[in-house]
Scaffold this motif. Structure first.
Motif, PDB file in Angstrom:
ATOM      1  N   PRO A 161       0.827  -1.201   0.000  1.00  0.00           N
ATOM      2  CA  PRO A 161       0.000   0.000   0.000  1.00  0.00           C
ATOM      3  C   PRO A 161       0.858   1.246   0.000  1.00  0.00           C
ATOM      4  N   ILE A 162       0.329   2.322  -0.538  1.00  0.00           N
ATOM      5  CA  ILE A 162       1.123   3.541  -0.668  1.00  0.00           C
ATOM      6  C   ILE A 162       1.216   4.286   0.641  1.00  0.00           C
ATOM      7  N   ASN A 163       0.453   3.901   1.651  1.00  0.00           N
ATOM      8  CA  ASN A 163       0.546   4.607   2.914  1.00  0.00           C
ATOM      9  C   ASN A 163       0.511   3.593   4.049  1.00  0.00           C
ATOM     10  N   ASN A 164      -0.124   3.942   5.152  1.00  0.00           N
ATOM     11  CA  ASN A 164      -0.162   3.101   6.322  1.00  0.00           C
ATOM     12  C   ASN A 164      -0.803   1.757   5.999  1.00  0.00           C
ATOM     13  N   PRO A 165      -0.240   0.648   6.478  1.00  0.00           N
ATOM     14  CA  PRO A 165      -0.853  -0.649   6.181  1.00  0.00           C
ATOM     15  C   PRO A 165      -2.274  -0.782   6.713  1.00  0.00           C
ATOM     16  N   LYS A 166      -2.668   0.022   7.699  1.00  0.00           N
ATOM     17  CA  LYS A 166      -4.032  -0.048   8.201  1.00  0.00           C
ATOM     18  C   LYS A 166      -5.043   0.465   7.186  1.00  0.00           C
ATOM     19  N   PHE A 167      -4.581   1.258   6.233  1.00  0.00           N
ATOM     20  CA  PHE A 167      -5.480   1.776   5.215  1.00  0.00           C
ATOM     21  C   PHE A 167      -5.716   0.714   4.157  1.00  0.00           C
ATOM     22  N   PRO A 168      -6.891   0.689   3.576  1.00  0.00           N
ATOM     23  CA  PRO A 168      -7.126  -0.251   2.473  1.00  0.00           C
ATOM     24  C   PRO A 168      -6.366   0.174   1.231  1.00  0.00           C
ATOM     25  N   HIS A 169      -6.236  -0.739   0.309  1.00  0.00           N
ATOM     26  CA  HIS A 169      -5.512  -0.456  -0.935  1.00  0.00           C
ATOM     27  C   HIS A 169      -6.262   0.573  -1.780  1.00  0.00           C
ATOM     28  N   LEU A 170      -5.539   1.555  -2.291  1.00  0.00           N
ATOM     29  CA  LEU A 170      -6.136   2.604  -3.102  1.00  0.00           C
ATOM     30  C   LEU A 170      -5.955   2.281  -4.577  1.00  0.00           C
ATOM     31  N   SER A 171      -7.004   2.413  -5.338  1.00  0.00           N
ATOM     32  CA  SER A 171      -6.918   2.264  -6.790  1.00  0.00           C
ATOM     33  C   SER A 171      -6.572   3.626  -7.382  1.00  0.00           C
ATOM     34  N   LEU A 172      -5.352   3.771  -7.887  1.00  0.00           N
ATOM     35  CA  LEU A 172      -4.844   5.065  -8.336  1.00  0.00           C
ATOM     36  C   LEU A 172      -5.140   5.277  -9.814  1.00  0.00           C
ATOM     37  N   ARG A 173      -5.343   6.521 -10.164  1.00  0.00           N
ATOM     38  CA  ARG A 173      -5.593   6.898 -11.552  1.00  0.00           C
ATOM     39  C   ARG A 173      -5.061   8.311 -11.772  1.00  0.00           C
ATOM     40  N   PRO A 174      -4.809   8.718 -13.026  1.00  0.00           N
ATOM     41  CA  PRO A 174      -4.347  10.084 -13.305  1.00  0.00           C
ATOM     42  C   PRO A 174      -5.390  11.114 -12.874  1.00  0.00           C
ATOM     43  N   ALA A 175      -4.902  12.269 -12.441  1.00  0.00           N
ATOM     44  CA  ALA A 175      -5.781  13.335 -11.953  1.00  0.00           C
ATOM     45  C   ALA A 175      -5.629  14.588 -12.809  1.00  0.00           C
ATOM     46  N   GLY A 176      -6.331  15.638 -12.412  1.00  0.00           N
ATOM     47  CA  GLY A 176      -6.452  16.828 -13.255  1.00  0.00           C
ATOM     48  C   GLY A 176      -5.159  17.559 -13.533  1.00  0.00           C
ATOM     49  N   SER A 177      -4.220  17.574 -12.581  1.00  0.00           N
ATOM     50  CA  SER A 177      -2.979  18.313 -12.798  1.00  0.00           C
ATOM     51  C   SER A 177      -2.184  17.755 -13.966  1.00  0.00           C
ATOM     52  N   LEU A 178      -2.264  16.443 -14.185  1.00  0.00           N
ATOM     53  CA  LEU A 178      -1.561  15.856 -15.328  1.00  0.00           C
ATOM     54  C   LEU A 178      -2.079  16.409 -16.645  1.00  0.00           C
ATOM     55  N   TYR A 179      -3.388  16.593 -16.736  1.00  0.00           N
ATOM     56  CA  TYR A 179      -3.958  17.107 -17.986  1.00  0.00           C
ATOM     57  C   TYR A 179      -3.565  18.561 -18.211  1.00  0.00           C
ATOM     58  N   PHE A 180      -3.518  19.350 -17.134  1.00  0.00           N
ATOM     59  CA  PHE A 180      -3.006  20.714 -17.265  1.00  0.00           C
ATOM     60  C   PHE A 180      -1.566  20.695 -17.774  1.00  0.00           C
ATOM     61  N   GLY A 181      -0.759  19.791 -17.227  1.00  0.00           N
ATOM     62  CA  GLY A 181       0.633  19.719 -17.650  1.00  0.00           C
ATOM     63  C   GLY A 181       0.791  19.297 -19.097  1.00  0.00           C
ATOM     64  N   TRP A 182       0.021  18.281 -19.531  1.00  0.00           N
ATOM     65  CA  TRP A 182       0.107  17.853 -20.934  1.00  0.00           C
ATOM     66  C   TRP A 182      -0.288  18.988 -21.874  1.00  0.00           C
ATOM     67  N   LEU A 183      -1.381  19.673 -21.551  1.00  0.00           N
ATOM     68  CA  LEU A 183      -1.839  20.768 -22.414  1.00  0.00           C
ATOM     69  C   LEU A 183      -0.820  21.896 -22.465  1.00  0.00           C
ATOM     70  N   GLY A 184      -0.305  22.296 -21.290  1.00  0.00           N
ATOM     71  CA  GLY A 184       0.677  23.378 -21.263  1.00  0.00           C
ATOM     72  C   GLY A 184       1.954  23.024 -21.996  1.00  0.00           C
TER      73      GLY A 184
END
Length: 243
Positions: free
Chosen positions: A166-189
């Motif tokens: 897991p990307i953080n504390n083992p007590k947390f459940p597994h997070l399903s990660l995906r691209p977010a809005g900042s990436l699209y701003f970066g690609w466009l810029g």
């Protein structure tokens, strides 16, 4: 086009760099909630079930280059902190940080050179200086594209010392990660930077004067040369144009 696109691309890439939405994920966290006391089961059956005793809390996790955030969905509870731990030490995250900072510096330098080279307050531009500024802007766009490509390609593995961890504390459940809005701003810029820098780099060509029909190997400008076949034409008119 270059003068407009280069600052626009700089603003978009800078916005992407300072916002923490490069990747995001959701996870449901079960919590014990209030409810009526359990009812005893019928004879021969197991214990009764307490309805509404478990509530699911939806957590939203987002990571950027310099900041991470955790928010409870449908509430105002949100906490952000500087990136730390294995995510901060990940060499791919450090590479993306360095490429983005270098890109911002090169783009800013290119815009300054382009403004000096274009010189709208003068009759003649400094073509070499403007073209150098365009080259810097193109390099800035390519660097930011490289940073975005490295981050996107390794998005699900950043900050994980071991696969499947897991990307953080083992007590947390597994997070399903995906691209977010900042990436699209970066690609466009970044794409806008490449287009604007290419326009500055390729559009400044030295003007070519018409050649004298009698001496085609010699350039002849009606304003500065004495070619009789050009200067004596009655339909030739010379206008003075100022910026």
């Amino acid at each position: 086009m270059g003068i407009v696109f280069a600052p626009l691309g700089l603003v978009l890439v800078f916005t992407a760099a300072i916002t923490p939405q490069w990747r995001e994920g959701q996870a449901r966290l079960a919590m014990a909630g209030p409810g009526p006391p359990p009812r005893s089961g019928l004879k021969g059956q197991g214990p009764g079930i307490r309805p509404g005793s478990v509530e699911a809390l939806l957590l939203l996790r987002s990571d950027g280059l310099w900041e991470s955030c955790l928010q409870v969905a449908q509430s105002e509870l949100k906490q952000c902190w500087p990136v730390a731990g294995s995510y901060q030490r990940d060499p791919r995250v450090r590479l993306a940080q360095g490429l983005v900072l270098t890109s911002l510096f090169l783009c800013g330098t290119g815009i300054v050179l382009a403004c000096i080279g274009v010189r709208c307050w003068s009759d003649l531009p400094l073509r070499g200086v403007a073209a150098t500024g365009g080259l810097f802007v193109v390099l800035a766009g390519l660097l930011s594209l490289s940073a975005l490509g490295v981050y996107t390609h390794n998005l699900g593995r950043l900050g994980m010392e071991h696969p499947g961890q897991p990307i953080n504390n083992p007590k947390f459940p597994h997070l399903s990660l995906r691209p977010a809005g900042s990436l699209y701003f970066g690609w466009l810029g970044s794409c806008i930077q490449v287009l604007g820098g290419s326009a500055l780099l390729l559009s400044f060509k030295r003007p070519r004067c018409p050649s004298c029909p009698s001496c085609p190997e010699l350039p002849a400008c009606p304003m500065c040369c004495s070619c009789p076949e050009i200067n004596n034409r009655p339909e030739t008119e010379v206008y003075e144009v100022s910026c």
